[in-house]
Design an enzyme around this catalytic site. Structure first.
Site, PDB file in Angstrom:
ATOM      1  CG  ASP A   1     -40.716   1.078   1.018  1.00  0.00           C
ATOM      2  OD1 ASP A   1     -40.561   0.284   1.514  1.00  0.00           O
ATOM      3  OD2 ASP A   1     -41.017   1.644   0.115  1.00  0.00           O
TER       4      ASP A   1
ATOM      5  CG  HIS B   1     -46.663  18.214   2.841  1.00  0.00           C
ATOM      6  ND1 HIS B   1     -47.121  16.505   3.931  1.00  0.00           N
ATOM      7  CD2 HIS B   1     -48.384  18.258   3.071  1.00  0.00           C
ATOM      8  CE1 HIS B   1     -48.107  15.867   3.981  1.00  0.00           C
ATOM      9  NE2 HIS B   1     -48.929  16.902   3.503  1.00  0.00           N
TER      10      HIS B   1
ATOM     11  CG  ASN C   1     -49.237   3.566  -5.306  1.00  0.00           C
ATOM     12  OD1 ASN C   1     -49.755   2.978  -6.203  1.00  0.00           O
ATOM     13  ND2 ASN C   1     -48.143   3.359  -4.280  1.00  0.00           N
TER      14      ASN C   1
ATOM     15  CG  HIS D   1     -44.728   8.479  -1.377  1.00  0.00           C
ATOM     16  ND1 HIS D   1     -46.220   8.919  -1.196  1.00  0.00           N
ATOM     17  CD2 HIS D   1     -44.889   7.107  -1.721  1.00  0.00           C
ATOM     18  CE1 HIS D   1     -46.540   7.172  -0.877  1.00  0.00           C
ATOM     19  NE2 HIS D   1     -46.154   6.695  -1.104  1.00  0.00           N
TER      20      HIS D   1
ATOM     21  CG  HIS E   1     -43.233   3.221  -4.333  1.00  0.00           C
ATOM     22  ND1 HIS E   1     -43.128   2.894  -3.263  1.00  0.00           N
ATOM     23  CD2 HIS E   1     -44.677   4.088  -3.469  1.00  0.00           C
ATOM     24  CE1 HIS E   1     -43.634   3.109  -2.164  1.00  0.00           C
ATOM     25  NE2 HIS E   1     -45.438   3.439  -3.023  1.00  0.00           N
TER      26      HIS E   1
END
Length: 117
Positions: free
Chosen positions: A29, A45, A84, A97, A99
């Site tokens: 990140d 995607h 999120n 995505h 984290h």
């Protein structure tokens, strides 16, 4: 499609790659909130968690398989995976995505979110 993460996957935008396979791309990140802060993204995607269905859910499994491989390769024994979904939840890039955060003891609950009541 004008997707930042699709451009990173396709090599149009440079990134600090950590891991890549046929289904998943992982990179550091650019604004880390922990000593280890990686983004793990499916190469297909998918807009967000609400976009997961029976035709693409295998990519989510591949993300978590990759997370375990990444942790092992990087010597990470304890980590948190966060997703999120939507702007109100903090999603800023509309490509599914996850984290991966590690390298610091993490709290939980309102205190860890800066809320004290």
């Amino acid at each position: 499609m004008d997707c930042l993460f699709c451009k990173i996957i396709n090599g149009e935008i440079p990134s600090a790659k950590v891991y890549e396979d046929e289904f998943v791309y992982c990179f550091k990140d650019i604004a880390p909130i922990a000593p280890v802060h990686y983004l793990i993204i499916p190469k297909q995607h998918i807009c967000c968690a609400n976009g997961i269905d029976e035709t693409n859910s295998n990519f989510v499994a591949k993300v978590f398989e990759a997370a375990a491989k990444i942790a092992k390769a990087e010597g990470i024994e304890s980590y948190r995976i966060i997703n999120n979904c939507g702007e109100d939840a903090g999603q800023t890039v509309m490509h599914l995505h996850f984290h991966m955060l590690a390298g610091v003891k993490m709290g939980w609950g309102p205190e860890s979110l800066g809320k004290t009541e």
